[in-house]
Scaffold this motif. Sequence first.
Motif, mmCIF file in Angstrom:
data_model
loop_
_atom_site.group_PDB
_atom_site.id
_atom_site.type_symbol
_atom_site.label_atom_id
_atom_site.label_comp_id
_atom_site.label_asym_id
_atom_site.label_seq_id
_atom_site.Cartn_x
_atom_site.Cartn_y
_atom_site.Cartn_z
ATOM 1 N N GLY A 155 72.939 51.623 46.383
ATOM 2 C CA GLY A 155 73.194 52.605 47.435
ATOM 3 C C GLY A 155 74.644 52.656 47.861
ATOM 4 O O GLY A 155 75.005 53.430 48.744
ATOM 5 N N CYS A 156 75.493 51.843 47.202
ATOM 6 C CA CYS A 156 76.933 51.773 47.526
ATOM 7 C C CYS A 156 77.128 51.592 49.032
ATOM 8 O O CYS A 156 77.904 52.312 49.669
ATOM 9 C CB CYS A 156 77.660 53.024 47.037
ATOM 10 N N CYS A 157 76.408 50.615 49.582
ATOM 11 C CA CYS A 157 76.428 50.400 51.040
ATOM 12 C C CYS A 157 77.436 49.331 51.440
ATOM 13 O O CYS A 157 77.719 48.403 50.686
ATOM 14 C CB CYS A 157 75.049 49.957 51.519
ATOM 15 N N ARG A 158 77.931 49.465 52.629
ATOM 16 C CA ARG A 158 78.612 48.360 53.289
ATOM 17 C C ARG A 158 77.532 47.426 53.824
ATOM 18 O O ARG A 158 76.545 47.887 54.399
ATOM 19 C CB ARG A 158 79.479 48.871 54.439
ATOM 20 N N LEU A 159 77.718 46.135 53.652
ATOM 21 C CA LEU A 159 76.685 45.201 54.096
ATOM 22 C C LEU A 159 76.398 45.339 55.583
ATOM 23 O O LEU A 159 75.268 45.157 56.033
ATOM 24 C CB LEU A 159 77.098 43.762 53.776
ATOM 25 N N GLY A 160 77.438 45.676 56.358
ATOM 26 C CA GLY A 160 77.254 45.837 57.791
ATOM 27 C C GLY A 160 76.354 46.999 58.166
ATOM 28 O O GLY A 160 75.892 47.078 59.311
ATOM 29 N N GLU A 161 76.110 47.907 57.222
ATOM 30 C CA GLU A 161 75.188 49.023 57.469
ATOM 31 C C GLU A 161 73.737 48.592 57.305
ATOM 32 O O GLU A 161 72.829 49.282 57.762
ATOM 33 C CB GLU A 161 75.507 50.175 56.530
ATOM 34 N N LEU A 162 73.521 47.436 56.652
ATOM 35 C CA LEU A 162 72.162 46.966 56.397
ATOM 36 C C LEU A 162 71.839 45.667 57.130
ATOM 37 O O LEU A 162 70.682 45.457 57.526
ATOM 38 C CB LEU A 162 71.954 46.747 54.891
ATOM 39 N N LEU A 163 72.850 44.797 57.283
ATOM 40 C CA LEU A 163 72.608 43.468 57.845
ATOM 41 C C LEU A 163 73.537 43.196 59.022
ATOM 42 O O LEU A 163 74.717 43.560 58.978
ATOM 43 C CB LEU A 163 72.830 42.388 56.775
ATOM 44 N N PRO A 164 73.034 42.516 60.067
ATOM 45 C CA PRO A 164 73.911 42.112 61.176
ATOM 46 C C PRO A 164 74.728 40.885 60.788
ATOM 47 O O PRO A 164 74.343 40.116 59.907
ATOM 48 C CB PRO A 164 72.922 41.787 62.295
ATOM 49 N N ILE B 34 81.607 48.293 46.025
ATOM 50 C CA ILE B 34 82.528 48.572 44.920
ATOM 51 C C ILE B 34 81.807 48.462 43.581
ATOM 52 O O ILE B 34 81.968 49.304 42.691
ATOM 53 C CB ILE B 34 83.719 47.602 44.972
ATOM 54 N N GLY B 35 80.995 47.419 43.439
ATOM 55 C CA GLY B 35 80.281 47.208 42.177
ATOM 56 C C GLY B 35 79.277 48.306 41.877
ATOM 57 O O GLY B 35 79.140 48.740 40.732
ATOM 58 N N GLY B 36 78.557 48.760 42.910
ATOM 59 C CA GLY B 36 77.599 49.841 42.701
ATOM 60 C C GLY B 36 78.277 51.112 42.238
ATOM 61 O O GLY B 36 77.824 51.775 41.301
ATOM 62 N N ALA B 37 79.391 51.462 42.880
ATOM 63 C CA ALA B 37 80.133 52.663 42.484
ATOM 64 C C ALA B 37 80.663 52.532 41.064
ATOM 65 O O ALA B 37 80.599 53.480 40.271
ATOM 66 C CB ALA B 37 81.293 52.898 43.456
ATOM 67 N N THR B 38 81.181 51.347 40.734
ATOM 68 C CA THR B 38 81.715 51.124 39.389
ATOM 69 C C THR B 38 80.639 51.287 38.332
ATOM 70 O O THR B 38 80.838 51.960 37.314
ATOM 71 C CB THR B 38 82.329 49.712 39.292
ATOM 72 N N GLU B 39 79.474 50.687 38.572
ATOM 73 C CA GLU B 39 78.395 50.760 37.578
ATOM 74 C C GLU B 39 77.860 52.181 37.434
ATOM 75 O O GLU B 39 77.537 52.619 36.325
ATOM 76 C CB GLU B 39 77.268 49.808 37.985
ATOM 77 N N LEU B 40 77.780 52.929 38.526
ATOM 78 C CA LEU B 40 77.332 54.320 38.456
ATOM 79 C C LEU B 40 78.312 55.162 37.648
ATOM 80 O O LEU B 40 77.909 55.984 36.815
ATOM 81 C CB LEU B 40 77.168 54.895 39.857
ATOM 82 N N LEU B 41 79.598 54.955 37.883
ATOM 83 C CA LEU B 41 80.611 55.707 37.140
ATOM 84 C C LEU B 41 80.567 55.367 35.659
ATOM 85 O O LEU B 41 80.643 56.246 34.801
ATOM 86 C CB LEU B 41 81.999 55.424 37.713
ATOM 87 N N LEU B 42 80.445 54.084 35.345
ATOM 88 C CA LEU B 42 80.374 53.670 33.945
ATOM 89 C C LEU B 42 79.102 54.198 33.268
ATOM 90 O O LEU B 42 79.069 54.364 32.059
ATOM 91 C CB LEU B 42 80.417 52.143 33.842
ATOM 92 N N GLY B 43 78.070 54.450 34.073
ATOM 93 C CA GLY B 43 76.831 55.010 33.535
ATOM 94 C C GLY B 43 76.890 56.512 33.339
ATOM 95 O O GLY B 43 75.894 57.120 32.931
ATOM 96 N N GLY B 44 78.048 57.115 33.618
ATOM 97 C CA GLY B 44 78.212 58.544 33.385
ATOM 98 C C GLY B 44 77.918 59.428 34.576
ATOM 99 O O GLY B 44 77.922 60.655 34.447
#
Length: 277
Positions: free
Chosen positions: A92-101, A221-231
Amino acid sequence: NPVNFLLSKLCESAKHWNSFVSHCIINNADWNGGSNFVSQVKKGASALAPQPQKPPRSPVTLDHLNALITFLDPNDPRDKAIKAAALCAFWGCCRLGELLPLSNSSFDPAINVTRGTSIEFAPSTVLRGSECVTLRIPWTKTSRDLGADLTICRPPSLSPAAALKAHLECTLEAPPHLLLFSYRSSDGTFIPLTKSDFLGRCTAIWSHLRLQLVNGHSFRIGGATELLLGGIPPLIVAAIGRWKSLAFCRERESPHIISHHFRSLLIIIFPFLLSVS
């Protein structure tokens, strides 16, 4: 201030520079980009551009995720919550602070997603055999208290939908006002999964396997990178991660990604350039 107004308009125009260049090329229009005036405008816009305050951070990779899936205990409620949070944050390309306190005392239902939030599961129309999860988060760094709807889809082997379902099934009795990623302790009480506990567990596994240590923002960052590499096109990735521009795709952070998508653009618009290269 007229000067500040003019500078703001120049910066705004600079954002559309690439679009204007493409327009001139495609429509065979006159291009005066080499004029002294335009050169001075470009220099001024470059000088006004904010400089990065931190060096690029390393991403969470598929190796990191696979290590978590392998070493997290599928029968442990805490590890189920960690797995669900990790896959949702990554894809979901989330910031951890958006999901966890950050801590138990900092949990705020107006900011952190709760057990009572709207969650929907549906088959993916893009990835065959995969399931998507859509959930509402009450707050993001950019939209603030307007929140956002996350729709997360990925292959079954690293499915955030399956992980979240497994977590929800073992917390059916959790009150709706608790953190979504709360888990049941051995004494039967529910404990919110904090950012520090989450990263501590992840770091312990990655250290044991001698994987590169990363921080919380590395999931985004990792989620965005993997999505981009996946086309997945950059604009779609920007929408998934709720970025308002393509600044996340800086060449100094992901040269191979930029090269891949720039070549795709050339294939569409400038086939004659590739044929002579």
